[in-house]
Design a protein around this motif. Structure first.
Motif, PDB file in Angstrom:
ATOM      1  N   PHE A  95     -95.165  19.446-145.067  1.00  0.00           N
ATOM      2  CA  PHE A  95     -95.495  18.289-145.746  1.00  0.00           C
ATOM      3  C   PHE A  95     -97.124  18.086-145.975  1.00  0.00           C
ATOM      4  N   GLY A  96     -97.836  19.171-145.545  1.00  0.00           N
ATOM      5  CA  GLY A  96     -99.279  18.901-145.445  1.00  0.00           C
ATOM      6  C   GLY A  96     -99.853  18.566-144.268  1.00  0.00           C
ATOM      7  N   TYR A  97    -100.910  17.959-144.149  1.00  0.00           N
ATOM      8  CA  TYR A  97    -101.500  17.766-142.723  1.00  0.00           C
ATOM      9  C   TYR A  97    -100.726  16.430-142.132  1.00  0.00           C
ATOM     10  N   SER A  98    -100.676  16.335-140.993  1.00  0.00           N
ATOM     11  CA  SER A  98    -100.219  14.996-140.133  1.00  0.00           C
ATOM     12  C   SER A  98    -101.098  14.945-138.986  1.00  0.00           C
ATOM     13  N   VAL A  99    -101.264  13.906-138.334  1.00  0.00           N
ATOM     14  CA  VAL A  99    -101.922  13.796-136.894  1.00  0.00           C
ATOM     15  C   VAL A  99    -101.025  14.299-135.868  1.00  0.00           C
ATOM     16  N   HIS A 100    -102.081  14.935-134.934  1.00  0.00           N
ATOM     17  CA  HIS A 100    -101.220  15.727-133.747  1.00  0.00           C
ATOM     18  C   HIS A 100    -101.756  14.782-132.740  1.00  0.00           C
ATOM     19  N   ASN A 101    -100.761  14.196-131.810  1.00  0.00           N
ATOM     20  CA  ASN A 101    -100.898  13.203-130.887  1.00  0.00           C
ATOM     21  C   ASN A 101    -101.144  13.913-129.534  1.00  0.00           C
ATOM     22  N   GLN A 102    -101.147  15.208-129.278  1.00  0.00           N
ATOM     23  CA  GLN A 102    -101.260  15.688-128.091  1.00  0.00           C
ATOM     24  C   GLN A 102    -102.642  16.269-127.775  1.00  0.00           C
ATOM     25  N   SER A 103    -103.731  15.588-128.259  1.00  0.00           N
ATOM     26  CA  SER A 103    -105.053  16.311-128.093  1.00  0.00           C
ATOM     27  C   SER A 103    -105.996  15.373-127.120  1.00  0.00           C
ATOM     28  N   ARG A 104    -106.833  15.987-126.508  1.00  0.00           N
ATOM     29  CA  ARG A 104    -108.053  15.481-125.757  1.00  0.00           C
ATOM     30  C   ARG A 104    -109.085  15.718-126.110  1.00  0.00           C
ATOM     31  N   PHE A 105    -110.211  14.749-126.496  1.00  0.00           N
ATOM     32  CA  PHE A 105    -111.504  15.313-126.831  1.00  0.00           C
ATOM     33  C   PHE A 105    -112.490  15.249-125.893  1.00  0.00           C
ATOM     34  N   SER A 106    -113.677  15.800-125.780  1.00  0.00           N
ATOM     35  CA  SER A 106    -114.686  15.782-124.747  1.00  0.00           C
ATOM     36  C   SER A 106    -115.891  15.772-125.678  1.00  0.00           C
ATOM     37  N   VAL A 107    -116.791  15.049-125.900  1.00  0.00           N
ATOM     38  CA  VAL A 107    -117.928  14.880-126.767  1.00  0.00           C
ATOM     39  C   VAL A 107    -119.362  14.341-125.855  1.00  0.00           C
ATOM     40  N   VAL A 108    -120.338  15.404-126.160  1.00  0.00           N
ATOM     41  CA  VAL A 108    -121.746  14.703-125.344  1.00  0.00           C
ATOM     42  C   VAL A 108    -121.781  13.302-125.851  1.00  0.00           C
ATOM     43  N   PRO A 109    -122.196  12.238-124.998  1.00  0.00           N
ATOM     44  CA  PRO A 109    -122.356  11.017-125.384  1.00  0.00           C
ATOM     45  C   PRO A 109    -123.442  10.752-126.332  1.00  0.00           C
ATOM     46  N   ALA A 110    -123.268   9.689-126.991  1.00  0.00           N
ATOM     47  CA  ALA A 110    -124.496   9.288-127.841  1.00  0.00           C
ATOM     48  C   ALA A 110    -125.498   8.692-126.959  1.00  0.00           C
ATOM     49  N   ALA A 111    -126.713   9.135-127.502  1.00  0.00           N
ATOM     50  CA  ALA A 111    -127.980   8.544-126.856  1.00  0.00           C
ATOM     51  C   ALA A 111    -128.397   7.407-127.686  1.00  0.00           C
ATOM     52  N   VAL A 112    -128.975   6.594-126.824  1.00  0.00           N
ATOM     53  CA  VAL A 112    -129.425   5.083-127.341  1.00  0.00           C
ATOM     54  C   VAL A 112    -130.743   5.454-127.545  1.00  0.00           C
ATOM     55  N   GLY A 113    -131.393   5.077-128.646  1.00  0.00           N
ATOM     56  CA  GLY A 113    -132.683   5.078-129.015  1.00  0.00           C
ATOM     57  C   GLY A 113    -133.735   4.024-128.892  1.00  0.00           C
ATOM     58  N   PRO A 114    -134.969   3.910-129.281  1.00  0.00           N
ATOM     59  CA  PRO A 114    -135.748   2.721-129.218  1.00  0.00           C
ATOM     60  C   PRO A 114    -135.050   1.556-129.666  1.00  0.00           C
ATOM     61  N   GLY A 115    -135.335   0.325-129.196  1.00  0.00           N
ATOM     62  CA  GLY A 115    -134.928  -0.739-129.638  1.00  0.00           C
ATOM     63  C   GLY A 115    -133.186  -1.011-129.680  1.00  0.00           C
ATOM     64  N   GLY A 116    -132.719  -0.132-128.936  1.00  0.00           N
ATOM     65  CA  GLY A 116    -131.208  -0.140-128.441  1.00  0.00           C
ATOM     66  C   GLY A 116    -130.552   0.483-130.046  1.00  0.00           C
ATOM     67  N   ARG A 117    -131.066   1.055-130.868  1.00  0.00           N
ATOM     68  CA  ARG A 117    -130.607   1.519-131.872  1.00  0.00           C
ATOM     69  C   ARG A 117    -130.085   3.084-131.767  1.00  0.00           C
ATOM     70  N   TYR A 118    -128.973   3.516-132.111  1.00  0.00           N
ATOM     71  CA  TYR A 118    -128.537   4.850-132.104  1.00  0.00           C
ATOM     72  C   TYR A 118    -129.427   5.522-133.234  1.00  0.00           C
ATOM     73  N   PRO A 119    -130.006   6.847-132.975  1.00  0.00           N
ATOM     74  CA  PRO A 119    -130.716   7.486-133.916  1.00  0.00           C
ATOM     75  C   PRO A 119    -129.587   8.481-134.398  1.00  0.00           C
ATOM     76  N   LYS A 120    -129.802   9.268-135.569  1.00  0.00           N
ATOM     77  CA  LYS A 120    -129.348  10.101-136.122  1.00  0.00           C
ATOM     78  C   LYS A 120    -129.156  11.266-135.128  1.00  0.00           C
ATOM     79  N   ALA A 121    -128.013  11.880-134.868  1.00  0.00           N
ATOM     80  CA  ALA A 121    -127.964  12.576-133.885  1.00  0.00           C
ATOM     81  C   ALA A 121    -126.764  13.878-134.210  1.00  0.00           C
ATOM     82  N   ARG A 122    -127.121  14.954-133.493  1.00  0.00           N
ATOM     83  CA  ARG A 122    -125.855  16.056-133.660  1.00  0.00           C
ATOM     84  C   ARG A 122    -125.472  16.227-132.095  1.00  0.00           C
ATOM     85  N   ARG A 123    -124.195  16.224-132.046  1.00  0.00           N
ATOM     86  CA  ARG A 123    -123.488  16.343-130.990  1.00  0.00           C
ATOM     87  C   ARG A 123    -122.549  17.429-130.810  1.00  0.00           C
TER      88      ARG A 123
END
Length: 162
Positions: free
Chosen positions: A81-109
């Motif tokens: 019936f098309g695409y549906s969410v798969h609930n047995q997934s674990r994600f691991s992503v490089v954490p987002a870095a905080v830039g100057p002034g506590g703002r998150y810069p545009k980034a590729r992770r």
């Protein structure tokens, strides 16, 4: 104070002035230039890195919009019936870095996703979706197709006579 209802990915010029029981002040604060964040784009470079009989590891790249890094991830599996969410997934992503002034810069992770609960020797087609504090991503990733591996051979018990 907090400004609400601002459009995403929009530049604003902001000034403030005070009010008390006597009335409004004549002076404004210096003008601030501020850009709001946007929803994230679809994950890129989605590939199947490892295949097992009941799981796979997917690799992908996510682009964070300035000010609002991606914080949520989902895997969608194509079915009858098309695409549906798969609930047995674990994600691991490089954490987002905080830039100057506590703002998150545009980034590729880079990230990994282990998808479990699959059937051996079965064709699958999956997509990854992301979201940030602004909302769900604009699109899901391009589909990645693969076939799970065969189960390992079953080793029977042997009888040894001496």
């Amino acid at each position: 104070g907090t400004l609400r209802g601002l459009a995403g990915s929009t530049a604003y010029r902001i000034q403030a002035r005070a009010q008390n029981s006597v009335g409004w002040s004549y002076e404004y604060t210096p003008e601030l230039l501020y850009s709001t964040s946007d929803r994230p784009e679809a994950p890129q470079e989605v590939i199947c890195l490892r295949r097992h009989a009941d799981s796979v590891t997917l690799g992908f790249v996510v682009d964070d919009p300035e000010g609002a890094p991606v914080i949520g991830y989902s895997v969608f599996v194509h079915g009858a019936f098309g695409y549906s969410v798969h609930n047995q997934s674990r994600f691991s992503v490089v954490p987002a870095a905080v830039g100057p002034g506590g703002r998150y810069p545009k980034a590729r992770r880079r990230g990994l996703c282990i998808v479990q609960g699959l059937q051996p020797q079965t064709e699958y087609c999956m997509r990854i979706a992301v979201q940030n504090a602004v909302g769900p991503g604009k699109h899901q990733s391009h589909p990645v197709q693969f076939r799970t591996a065969a189960p390992p051979p079953i080793v029977g018990q042997a009888t040894v006579q001496v």
